[in-house]
Design an enzyme around this catalytic site. Structure first.
Site, PDB file in Angstrom:
ATOM      1  N   HIS A 141       1.403  -6.863   5.958  1.00  0.00           N
ATOM      2  CA  HIS A 141       0.257  -7.730   5.202  1.00  0.00           C
ATOM      3  C   HIS A 141       0.681  -8.181   3.955  1.00  0.00           C
ATOM      4  O   HIS A 141       0.715  -9.413   3.574  1.00  0.00           O
ATOM      5  CB  HIS A 141      -1.074  -7.028   5.013  1.00  0.00           C
ATOM      6  CG  HIS A 141      -2.227  -7.751   4.673  1.00  0.00           C
ATOM      7  ND1 HIS A 141      -3.120  -7.761   3.709  1.00  0.00           N
ATOM      8  CD2 HIS A 141      -2.889  -8.927   5.480  1.00  0.00           C
ATOM      9  CE1 HIS A 141      -4.054  -8.429   3.677  1.00  0.00           C
ATOM     10  NE2 HIS A 141      -3.855  -9.454   4.554  1.00  0.00           N
ATOM     11  N   ASP A 142       1.143  -7.235   3.004  1.00  0.00           N
ATOM     12  CA  ASP A 142       1.703  -7.769   1.721  1.00  0.00           C
ATOM     13  C   ASP A 142       2.992  -8.563   1.987  1.00  0.00           C
ATOM     14  O   ASP A 142       3.211  -9.632   1.290  1.00  0.00           O
ATOM     15  CB  ASP A 142       2.269  -6.545   0.946  1.00  0.00           C
ATOM     16  CG  ASP A 142       1.559  -5.693   0.352  1.00  0.00           C
ATOM     17  OD1 ASP A 142       0.158  -5.995   0.291  1.00  0.00           O
ATOM     18  OD2 ASP A 142       1.800  -4.494  -0.063  1.00  0.00           O
TER      19      ASP A 142
END
Length: 161
Positions: free
Chosen positions: A92-93
């Site tokens: 996600h990052d």
């Protein structure tokens, strides 16, 4: 005798522009960077697997200039109640940081958050009974947090990166 000393200097002067041009070309990201980024940030398990394989061999992708940095689940536990959410948070990052750098974050945020939730649900699918229910509820909570607050610096880690 003097001609022998001038010839190598002349040849080097002619070669310099070619070296500078190839150095400039080497620093440019490959033309398929956007397609690769997109392929690694989809909701399916194959997309996750391809991203994880690349993450384990980042040097092979160095020409793309991807930002692999992560603070995992930022201010939330990486492994809440023992559920290993850390890698889902890392992907996600990766999506957030690289789409922000490409200036295409807003157009992709919803899909990135959905891919995150799909990754969390795949983690939960490895459990059964009450553990599965707890994991699913925790995954839903994490998804809701990034959906609502994922654009803020406090949640996505951009305040520290």
């Amino acid at each position: 005798m003097r001609r022998r000393h001038i010839a190598p200097l002349f040849a080097a002067a002619l070669a310099l522009p070619a070296v500078l041009l190839s150095a400039a070309d080497a620093s440019a990201a490959p033309v398929d960077k956007a397609q690769v980024l997109s392929s690694w940030t989809q909701t399916d398990a194959g997309s996750y697997a391809a991203w994880n394989t690349a993450r384990e061999n980042q040097a092979a992708w160095s020409a793309y200039g991807f930002d692999w940095s992560t603070d995992y689940c930022t201010t939330s536990p990486d492994n809440p109640f023992g559920f290993p959410f850390k890698n889902a948070c890392a992907r996600h990052d990766f999506g957030y940081r690289n789409y922000k750098a490409a200036g295409a974050f807003e157009a992709n945020k919803s899909r990135l958050d959905s891919a995150f939730y799909a990754d969390l649900k795949r983690v939960c699918a490895t459990y059964s009974g009450a553990s599965r229910s707890t994991c699913d509820a925790t995954a839903w909570t994490y998804y809701q947090a990034v959906s609502a607050f994922g654009n803020s610096a406090a949640v996505d880690g951009s305040a520290v990166s």
